[in-house]
Design a protein around this motif. Sequence first.
Motif, PDB file in Angstrom:
ATOM      1  N   ARG A  31       0.846  -1.187   0.000  1.00 35.99           N
ATOM      2  CA  ARG A  31       0.000   0.000   0.000  1.00 35.99           C
ATOM      3  C   ARG A  31       0.889   1.246   0.000  1.00 35.99           C
ATOM      4  NH1 ARG A  31      -3.974  -0.758   4.978  1.00 35.99           N
ATOM      5  NH2 ARG A  31      -1.956  -0.882   6.036  1.00 35.99           N
ATOM      6  N   PRO A  32       0.880   2.018  -1.082  1.00 36.36           N
ATOM      7  CA  PRO A  32       1.794   3.161  -1.174  1.00 36.36           C
ATOM      8  C   PRO A  32       1.521   4.242  -0.129  1.00 36.36           C
ATOM      9  CG  PRO A  32       0.201   3.169  -2.981  1.00 36.36           C
ATOM     10  CD  PRO A  32       0.074   1.844  -2.304  1.00 36.36           C
ATOM     11  N   ALA A  33       0.279   4.395   0.299  1.00 39.75           N
ATOM     12  CA  ALA A  33      -0.033   5.436   1.284  1.00 39.75           C
ATOM     13  C   ALA A  33       0.666   5.181   2.616  1.00 39.75           C
ATOM     14  CB  ALA A  33      -1.541   5.521   1.494  1.00 39.75           C
ATOM     15  N   GLU A  95      -9.461 -17.912  -9.081  1.00 42.12           N
ATOM     16  CA  GLU A  95      -9.428 -17.182 -10.355  1.00 42.12           C
ATOM     17  C   GLU A  95      -8.534 -15.964 -10.192  1.00 42.12           C
ATOM     18  OE1 GLU A  95     -12.583 -14.386 -12.704  1.00 42.12           O
ATOM     19  OE2 GLU A  95     -13.333 -16.340 -12.030  1.00 42.12           O
ATOM     20  N   THR A  96      -7.743 -15.671 -11.195  1.00 40.94           N
ATOM     21  CA  THR A  96      -6.831 -14.533 -11.123  1.00 40.94           C
ATOM     22  C   THR A  96      -6.939 -13.681 -12.374  1.00 40.94           C
ATOM     23  OG1 THR A  96      -5.272 -15.822  -9.775  1.00 40.94           O
ATOM     24  CG2 THR A  96      -4.424 -13.827 -10.821  1.00 40.94           C
ATOM     25  N   SER A  97      -6.978 -12.384 -12.184  1.00 42.28           N
ATOM     26  CA  SER A  97      -6.977 -11.455 -13.313  1.00 42.28           C
ATOM     27  C   SER A  97      -5.975 -10.341 -13.024  1.00 42.28           C
ATOM     28  CB  SER A  97      -8.378 -10.873 -13.539  1.00 42.28           C
ATOM     29  OG  SER A  97      -8.796 -10.146 -12.403  1.00 42.28           O
ATOM     30  N   ARG A  98      -5.559  -9.640 -14.081  1.00 40.82           N
ATOM     31  CA  ARG A  98      -4.598  -8.551 -13.906  1.00 40.82           C
ATOM     32  C   ARG A  98      -5.295  -7.360 -13.268  1.00 40.82           C
ATOM     33  NH1 ARG A  98       0.210  -9.172 -16.340  1.00 40.82           N
ATOM     34  NH2 ARG A  98       0.584  -6.927 -16.279  1.00 40.82           N
ATOM     35  N   ARG A  99      -4.636  -6.775 -12.287  1.00 34.69           N
ATOM     36  CA  ARG A  99      -5.189  -5.601 -11.598  1.00 34.69           C
ATOM     37  C   ARG A  99      -4.263  -4.422 -11.831  1.00 34.69           C
ATOM     38  NH1 ARG A  99      -4.464  -2.516  -7.259  1.00 34.69           N
ATOM     39  NH2 ARG A  99      -6.296  -1.803  -6.032  1.00 34.69           N
ATOM     40  N   LYS A 100      -4.850  -3.313 -12.265  1.00 37.71           N
ATOM     41  CA  LYS A 100      -4.061  -2.115 -12.517  1.00 37.71           C
ATOM     42  C   LYS A 100      -3.668  -1.463 -11.192  1.00 37.71           C
ATOM     43  CE  LYS A 100      -4.167   2.222 -15.113  1.00 37.71           C
ATOM     44  NZ  LYS A 100      -4.996   3.115 -15.985  1.00 37.71           N
ATOM     45  N   PRO A 101      -2.394  -1.123 -10.991  1.00 38.13           N
ATOM     46  CA  PRO A 101      -1.985  -0.459  -9.753  1.00 38.13           C
ATOM     47  C   PRO A 101      -2.737   0.849  -9.545  1.00 38.13           C
ATOM     48  CG  PRO A 101      -0.077  -1.207 -10.992  1.00 38.13           C
ATOM     49  CD  PRO A 101      -1.257  -1.367 -11.899  1.00 38.13           C
ATOM     50  N   ASP A 102      -3.048   1.172  -8.283  1.00 38.19           N
ATOM     51  CA  ASP A 102      -3.708   2.440  -7.974  1.00 38.19           C
ATOM     52  C   ASP A 102      -3.181   2.966  -6.646  1.00 38.19           C
ATOM     53  OD1 ASP A 102      -5.006   0.966  -5.964  1.00 38.19           O
ATOM     54  OD2 ASP A 102      -6.790   0.638  -7.188  1.00 38.19           O
ATOM     55  N   LYS A 103      -3.824   4.027  -6.143  1.00 39.73           N
ATOM     56  CA  LYS A 103      -3.336   4.653  -4.908  1.00 39.73           C
ATOM     57  C   LYS A 103      -3.574   3.785  -3.680  1.00 39.73           C
ATOM     58  CE  LYS A 103      -7.585   7.286  -4.086  1.00 39.73           C
ATOM     59  NZ  LYS A 103      -8.148   8.650  -3.897  1.00 39.73           N
ATOM     60  N   GLU A 104      -4.475   2.789  -3.792  1.00 43.16           N
ATOM     61  CA  GLU A 104      -4.722   1.899  -2.666  1.00 43.16           C
ATOM     62  C   GLU A 104      -3.680   0.797  -2.583  1.00 43.16           C
ATOM     63  OE1 GLU A 104      -7.048   2.379  -0.425  1.00 43.16           O
ATOM     64  OE2 GLU A 104      -7.939   4.109  -1.447  1.00 43.16           O
ATOM     65  N   VAL A 105      -3.469   0.106  -3.711  1.00 41.94           N
ATOM     66  CA  VAL A 105      -2.492  -0.984  -3.795  1.00 41.94           C
ATOM     67  C   VAL A 105      -1.732  -0.832  -5.106  1.00 41.94           C
ATOM     68  CG1 VAL A 105      -2.183  -3.484  -4.024  1.00 41.94           C
ATOM     69  CG2 VAL A 105      -3.871  -2.578  -2.405  1.00 41.94           C
ATOM     70  N   ASP A 106      -0.415  -0.716  -5.015  1.00 44.05           N
ATOM     71  CA  ASP A 106       0.366  -0.557  -6.248  1.00 44.05           C
ATOM     72  C   ASP A 106       1.184  -1.787  -6.602  1.00 44.05           C
ATOM     73  OD1 ASP A 106       2.201  -0.332  -4.188  1.00 44.05           O
ATOM     74  OD2 ASP A 106       3.240   1.403  -5.032  1.00 44.05           O
ATOM     75  N   LYS A 107       1.295  -2.754  -5.663  1.00 41.82           N
ATOM     76  CA  LYS A 107       2.041  -3.981  -5.946  1.00 41.82           C
ATOM     77  C   LYS A 107       1.336  -5.164  -5.294  1.00 41.82           C
ATOM     78  CE  LYS A 107       6.511  -1.574  -5.880  1.00 41.82           C
ATOM     79  NZ  LYS A 107       7.818  -1.460  -5.175  1.00 41.82           N
ATOM     80  N   VAL A 108       1.333  -6.286  -6.002  1.00 35.73           N
ATOM     81  CA  VAL A 108       0.802  -7.546  -5.482  1.00 35.73           C
ATOM     82  C   VAL A 108       1.882  -8.594  -5.680  1.00 35.73           C
ATOM     83  CG1 VAL A 108      -0.961  -9.324  -5.743  1.00 35.73           C
ATOM     84  CG2 VAL A 108      -1.579  -6.914  -6.019  1.00 35.73           C
ATOM     85  N   ALA A 109       2.122  -9.415  -4.661  1.00 35.13           N
ATOM     86  CA  ALA A 109       3.205 -10.396  -4.755  1.00 35.13           C
ATOM     87  C   ALA A 109       2.791 -11.735  -4.175  1.00 35.13           C
ATOM     88  CB  ALA A 109       4.443  -9.887  -4.023  1.00 35.13           C
ATOM     89  N   TRP A 110       3.237 -12.818  -4.858  1.00 39.61           N
ATOM     90  CA  TRP A 110       3.146 -14.182  -4.320  1.00 39.61           C
ATOM     91  C   TRP A 110       4.531 -14.550  -3.818  1.00 39.61           C
ATOM     92  CZ3 TRP A 110      -1.263 -16.789  -3.616  1.00 39.61           C
ATOM     93  CH2 TRP A 110      -2.380 -16.476  -4.400  1.00 39.61           C
ATOM     94  N   LEU A 111       4.634 -14.839  -2.527  1.00 37.83           N
ATOM     95  CA  LEU A 111       5.930 -15.129  -1.932  1.00 37.83           C
ATOM     96  C   LEU A 111       5.870 -16.419  -1.119  1.00 37.83           C
ATOM     97  CD1 LEU A 111       6.706 -11.560  -0.537  1.00 37.83           C
ATOM     98  CD2 LEU A 111       7.564 -12.535  -2.671  1.00 37.83           C
ATOM     99  N   THR A 112       7.020 -17.082  -0.998  1.00 33.65           N
ATOM    100  CA  THR A 112       7.077 -18.240  -0.102  1.00 33.65           C
ATOM    101  C   THR A 112       6.831 -17.753   1.323  1.00 33.65           C
ATOM    102  OG1 THR A 112       9.451 -17.997   0.285  1.00 33.65           O
ATOM    103  CG2 THR A 112       8.765 -19.402  -1.580  1.00 33.65           C
TER     104      THR A 112
END
Length: 295
Positions: A31-33, A95-112
């Motif tokens: 979250r960039p904020a 189900e997964t779709s592409r989400r455009k970054p915005d002021k709420e969330v700018d990055k999404v990550a799948w991590l171990t």
Amino acid sequence: MSKKKKVTVAAGTVTLREREGKQPQVLLVHRPAYDDWSLPKGHLEPDEYEAVAAARETWEETGVKVALRHPIGTISYPVGSGTKVVHYWRARPVETSRRKPDKEVDKVAWLTPQRALERMTYPDERRVLTRALELPDTTPFLIVRHAKAMDRKNWSNRDQYRPITSRGRKQSSRLIPLLEAFGVRSLASSTSTRCIQTLAPYGRMARLDVAGWAVLSEEVGEDNPAGVRKLMTQLAREAARSSTATAVCGHRPVLPTMLDAVGVPNRPMQTAATIIAHLDAEGRQVAVEFHRPLC
């Protein structure tokens, strides 16, 4: 006189993506904020189930549609002049779709899990993730009391055909997002009209038939507890072994036996109330949650 502290309720998920032969991956958002990495979560909308908010917020923040599984619990922390309480569920992506970054969330990550724990900003959320990883994979088995039906005194036909009222139709409509949040893919019910009508709106949305069972009706089930237990045990085992989230609708006099068959203590249930038994692979109950009707 001191002001009463405001409690803000939110909900989120620990969404785990399984990978054959590899460690699972955890879904995080940036979250960039706040410049933080955290689990997807957000506030409830008016008249919204916590579980529905958890699935909705995950979708809105990440573009990942999820099916909720084992409840994890809550965390709370001070915000402004009050307290924020966040409910969490373990979830799986469907189900997964592409989400455009915005002021709420700018990055999404799948991590171990290890990398997620290293990157997450808040210690209490790290504890939520650790707890989620310790929980067994489960299948939701939902037991629903039918929606509000016409009063018996106002119905002159056979009781089996007594329909739900306008309030009942509103209740059954509001069950749709709850069943969807848990990814329900199988529907079973008493053959009575009021039970079938309770699950029918979700069935139409999800393109599922509602399987009717006479043994779950008041006319048969109240005097045949052994038959009710046998059917419920069968449905629960089939659901657990195939990992198919299932909803079953019944009547107040039969519900105690339905609940007992899957290891859930009896409790009062309003019309359209839902109890969820989370089942292990053998159909044994390992967690229970209760959702009151919203109207």
